[in-house]
Scaffold this active site. Structure first.
Site, PDB file in Angstrom:
ATOM      1  N   ASP A  13       0.800  -1.222   0.000  1.00  0.00           N
ATOM      2  CA  ASP A  13       0.000   0.000   0.000  1.00  0.00           C
ATOM      3  C   ASP A  13       0.838   1.280   0.000  1.00  0.00           C
ATOM      4  OD1 ASP A  13      -2.214  -1.672   0.106  1.00  0.00           O
ATOM      5  OD2 ASP A  13      -2.279  -1.643   2.298  1.00  0.00           O
ATOM      6  N   LYS A  16       1.731   2.237  -5.075  1.00  0.00           N
ATOM      7  CA  LYS A  16       2.260   1.725  -6.330  1.00  0.00           C
ATOM      8  C   LYS A  16       1.330   2.040  -7.510  1.00  0.00           C
ATOM      9  CE  LYS A  16       2.319  -2.349  -4.350  1.00  0.00           C
ATOM     10  NZ  LYS A  16       2.087  -1.991  -2.928  1.00  0.00           N
ATOM     11  N   GLY A  40      -4.556  -4.262  -3.839  1.00  0.00           N
ATOM     12  CA  GLY A  40      -5.557  -3.237  -4.133  1.00  0.00           C
ATOM     13  C   GLY A  40      -4.776  -1.988  -4.508  1.00  0.00           C
ATOM     14  N   GLN A 222       1.976  -6.007  -3.227  1.00  0.00           N
ATOM     15  CA  GLN A 222       2.405  -6.133  -1.823  1.00  0.00           C
ATOM     16  C   GLN A 222       3.699  -5.325  -1.620  1.00  0.00           C
ATOM     17  OE1 GLN A 222       1.443  -9.519  -3.393  1.00  0.00           O
ATOM     18  NE2 GLN A 222      -0.499  -8.587  -2.913  1.00  0.00           N
TER      19      GLN A 222
HETATM   20  P1  GDP Z   1      -0.831   0.392  -3.510  1.00  0.00           P
HETATM   21  O1  GDP Z   1      -1.412  -0.892  -3.077  1.00  0.00           O
HETATM   22  O2  GDP Z   1       0.647   0.464  -3.267  1.00  0.00           O
HETATM   23  O3  GDP Z   1      -1.174   0.755  -4.928  1.00  0.00           O
HETATM   24  O4  GDP Z   1      -1.468   1.500  -2.569  1.00  0.00           O
HETATM   25  P2  GDP Z   1      -3.034   1.625  -2.171  1.00  0.00           P
HETATM   26  O5  GDP Z   1      -3.776   2.097  -3.349  1.00  0.00           O
HETATM   27  O6  GDP Z   1      -3.499   0.384  -1.498  1.00  0.00           O
HETATM   28  O7  GDP Z   1      -2.950   2.700  -1.023  1.00  0.00           O
HETATM   29  C1  GDP Z   1      -2.448   3.982  -1.251  1.00  0.00           C
HETATM   30  C2  GDP Z   1      -3.539   5.000  -0.911  1.00  0.00           C
HETATM   31  O8  GDP Z   1      -2.965   6.285  -0.791  1.00  0.00           O
HETATM   32  C3  GDP Z   1      -4.585   5.131  -2.006  1.00  0.00           C
HETATM   33  O9  GDP Z   1      -5.804   5.476  -1.417  1.00  0.00           O
HETATM   34  C4  GDP Z   1      -4.062   6.294  -2.861  1.00  0.00           C
HETATM   35  O10 GDP Z   1      -5.086   6.981  -3.543  1.00  0.00           O
HETATM   36  C5  GDP Z   1      -3.452   7.154  -1.809  1.00  0.00           C
HETATM   37  N1  GDP Z   1      -2.273   7.926  -2.207  1.00  0.00           N
HETATM   38  C6  GDP Z   1      -1.279   7.583  -3.068  1.00  0.00           C
HETATM   39  N2  GDP Z   1      -0.312   8.527  -3.076  1.00  0.00           N
HETATM   40  C7  GDP Z   1      -0.701   9.484  -2.209  1.00  0.00           C
HETATM   41  C8  GDP Z   1      -0.110  10.698  -1.736  1.00  0.00           C
HETATM   42  O11 GDP Z   1       0.988  11.085  -2.127  1.00  0.00           O
HETATM   43  N3  GDP Z   1      -0.810  11.400  -0.800  1.00  0.00           N
HETATM   44  C9  GDP Z   1      -2.021  10.988  -0.322  1.00  0.00           C
HETATM   45  N4  GDP Z   1      -2.612  11.753   0.580  1.00  0.00           N
HETATM   46  N5  GDP Z   1      -2.605   9.849  -0.742  1.00  0.00           N
HETATM   47  C10 GDP Z   1      -1.945   9.107  -1.654  1.00  0.00           C
HETATM   48  P1  IMO Z   2      -0.917  -4.146  -2.265  1.00  0.00           P
HETATM   49  O1  IMO Z   2      -0.448  -4.692  -3.595  1.00  0.00           O
HETATM   50  C1  IMO Z   2      -1.015  -4.604   2.047  1.00  0.00           C
HETATM   51  C2  IMO Z   2      -1.092  -8.683   3.634  1.00  0.00           C
HETATM   52  C3  IMO Z   2      -2.347  -9.104   4.327  1.00  0.00           C
HETATM   53  C4  IMO Z   2      -1.775 -10.103   5.315  1.00  0.00           C
HETATM   54  C5  IMO Z   2      -0.673 -10.766   4.524  1.00  0.00           C
HETATM   55  C6  IMO Z   2      -1.071 -12.075   3.858  1.00  0.00           C
HETATM   56  O2  IMO Z   2      -2.209  -3.446  -2.339  1.00  0.00           O
HETATM   57  O3  IMO Z   2       0.165  -3.358  -1.632  1.00  0.00           O
HETATM   58  P2  IMO Z   2      -2.612 -12.759   1.820  1.00  0.00           P
HETATM   59  O4  IMO Z   2      -3.983 -12.339   1.432  1.00  0.00           O
HETATM   60  O5  IMO Z   2      -1.576 -12.457   0.789  1.00  0.00           O
HETATM   61  O6  IMO Z   2      -2.551 -14.178   2.271  1.00  0.00           O
HETATM   62  O7  IMO Z   2      -2.268 -11.888   3.136  1.00  0.00           O
HETATM   63  O8  IMO Z   2      -0.287  -9.833   3.526  1.00  0.00           O
HETATM   64  N1  IMO Z   2      -1.289  -8.163   2.257  1.00  0.00           N
HETATM   65  C7  IMO Z   2      -1.224  -6.868   1.927  1.00  0.00           C
HETATM   66  N2  IMO Z   2      -1.063  -5.777   2.709  1.00  0.00           N
HETATM   67  N3  IMO Z   2      -1.108  -4.473   0.719  1.00  0.00           N
HETATM   68  C8  IMO Z   2      -1.253  -5.556  -0.076  1.00  0.00           C
HETATM   69  O9  IMO Z   2      -1.218  -5.492  -1.417  1.00  0.00           O
HETATM   70  C9  IMO Z   2      -1.354  -6.823   0.530  1.00  0.00           C
HETATM   71  N4  IMO Z   2      -1.531  -8.083   0.067  1.00  0.00           N
HETATM   72  C10 IMO Z   2      -1.482  -8.888   1.142  1.00  0.00           C
HETATM   73  O10 IMO Z   2      -2.976  -8.034   4.951  1.00  0.00           O
HETATM   74  O11 IMO Z   2      -1.189  -9.427   6.393  1.00  0.00           O
HETATM   75 MG    MG Z   3      -2.941  -1.614  -1.821  1.00  0.00          MG
END
Ligand code: GDP
Ligand code: IMO
Ligand code: MG
Length: 420
Positions: A13, A16, A40, A222
């Site tokens: 998270d 990316k 996600g 991840q």
């Molecule tokens: P990913 O899994 O690495 O693609 O990250 P996620 O989408 O799960 O989580 C990142 C969250 O932070 C999302 O809700 C993005 O819209 C938000 N986000 C990404 N970059 C920034 C930033 O620079 N500032 C803020 N405030 N939110 C951001």
């Molecule tokens: P993105 O790509 C954050 C975490 C789960 C759990 C562990 C194992 O959005 O960064 P799993 O479902 O793979 O068996 O879960 O890994 N986890 C993540 N945490 N971002 C993710 O993906 C994750 N994918 C799995 O919360 O702790």
């Molecule tokens: Mg994510």
């Protein structure tokens, strides 16, 4: 041509999805190489939020190839839903979304097994996203799995039922009730949707593309600290999230890797169980969660929040050979008058700069404090505009890691990105 890789350096998270979407215009092909719908990846385009689980984050750029590599595990139900929701927005993916024949399929019973296993673990549960990731990769390495290419061969249904039968036997070990029928119909509809994309051997496609000088960006899912080998085992996911995973998950040779872009939040989060040395189980952690909207993109669970951990970050940089750093969510720290960074651990009473094998409650962070910038940075577009305190924070990270910070993200939108 080489393959550039973008991957997370923390527990996922890191942002990316946003950064891949931002970088897509520079590339011809965007390729996912591991993980599955546990990911996600959020894109915010003109204030509309899109969350992608399986489809690569370059999909909203017309004409770009988005490739789902062999290292990915696919749930046909989730992918079908995702395809429909992206197509509803007018994106035509029929010729631009490529799916590997060698990617493994997540069966409904894999999801049920994931849930049963977690329920049985009780307090020691991994905190899985319950998408069936672990059981699917287990069947892959156990040589029992079903692959996308199998759907094109005779006897697919028989193979499916054979594996389901095996899973049902396994489920008898758990005290877990489940309903299978209601998932199966949607699953087979998803299989038909995948078939309509004419799955291919993506390793040939990608290597041919490189020969033709087409550029590729590999998108990690991840984060490094969730890697099956190097993460905080057993509180990890079931794939290799590190750079080497891109070679395995796409079929490219190690000498094909170009830039390795490592992405990290200006602080730290984790969702699910497992050690997190800089976690703030207090009002400061709550402030970070609120300012950063730290709730899981896949499960909606509140993310655990804490300060930036340089010990862990340096470990991740080492494992991935990171050549460029990208710092995201810098704006989330706008209203903190003091910002702390963990520079070492106290492990069983001794100071250490490396991640111990038994990472847990026996580790306490050693912090260095920085003065916060207390400025709204969300509209900034260049490095020269950054407040002095933020520049100092970034310079410190660069000095400590020896890697330049090439991009800073100051908001979720595409244009809230500062490129150096
Ligand atoms: P990913 O899994 O690495 O693609 O990250 P996620 O989408 O799960 O989580 C990142 C969250 O932070 C999302 O809700 C993005 O819209 C938000 N986000 C990404 N970059 C920034 C930033 O620079 N500032 C803020 N405030 N939110 C951001
Ligand atoms: P993105 O790509 C954050 C975490 C789960 C759990 C562990 C194992 O959005 O960064 P799993 O479902 O793979 O068996 O879960 O890994 N986890 C993540 N945490 N971002 C993710 O993906 C994750 N994918 C799995 O919360 O702790
Ligand atoms: Mg994510």
């Amino acid at each position: 041509m080489k393959v550039d890789v973008l991957l997370g350096l923390q527990w996922g998270d890191e942002g990316k999805g946003k950064i891949v979407d931002y970088l897509t215009p520079k590339y011809d092909i965007i390729a996912r190489f591991q993980g599955g719908p546990n990911a996600g990846h959020t894109l915010e385009i003109k204030e509309i939020q899109h969350i992608l689980h399986t489809i690569p984050s370059g999909i909203f750029h017309p004409g770009k190839i988005n490739l789902i590599g062999n290292g990915v595990v696919i749930d046909p139900i989730v992918l079908h839903r995702e395809i429909r929701s992206v197509e509803k927005l007018g994106v035509d993916m029929k010729s631009t979304l490529l799916i590997s024949k060698k990617a493994h399929l997540i069966l409904p019973t894999h999801r049920i097994l994931d849930a049963a296993s977690e329920a049985q673990k009780g307090d020691t549960k991994i905190g899985s996203t319950l998408k069936g990731i672990g059981p699917t990769y287990m069947d892959k390495t156990g040589r029992n799995g079903l692959r996308v290419g199998d759907i094109l061969l005779p006897g697919f249904r028989e193979k499916y039922h054979f594996l389901v039968k095996k899973h049902r036997e396994l489920l008898k070990l758990y005290d877990f009730s489940y309903k299978l029928k209601e998932y199966e119909e949607g699953w087979f509809e998803g299989i038909e949707a995948i078939r309509s994309f004419h799955p291919i051997d993506t390793e040939h496609y990608i290597n041919q593309a490189l020969k033709e000088n087409r550029s590729v960006l590999a998108e990690g899912a991840q984060g490094t600290l969730l890697d099956i080998d190097f993460g905080s085992y057993p509180y990890v996911t079931s794939s290799n999230t590190i750079c080497a995973g891109a070679c395995i998950g796409l079929g490219i040779a190690p000498n094909r890797i170009g830039e390795v872009m490592g992405i990290f939040k200006a602080y730290c989060t984790r969702v699910g169980s497992g050690p997190f040395p800089t976690e703030l189980d207090n009002s400061t952690g709550e402030m970070l969660r609120e300012a950063g909207h730290e709730f899981g993109s896949t499960t909606g669970r509140p993310r655990r929040c804490g300060w930036l951990d340089l010990v862990a970050l340096k470990y991740s940089i080492m494992l991935n050979g990171v050549t460029r750093l990208i710092m995201t969510k810098a704006d989330v720290l706008n209203r903190f008058d003091t910002i702390r960074v963990c520079t070492a651990y106290r492990h069983n009473g001794k100071e250490t700069f490396s991640l111990p094998f038994d990472l847990g409650d026996n580790v306490q962070p050693v912090y260095r404090d920085f003065k916060g910038w207390m400025t709204d940075t969300s509209g900034y577009t260049s490095f020269s505009e950054l407040p002095r305190e933020m520049s100092e924070y970034v310079r410190f990270i660069e000095e400590e890691t020896g890697v330049p910070v090439k991009m800073i993200s100051v908001g979720p939108e595409r244009d809230q990105t500062i490129y150096r």
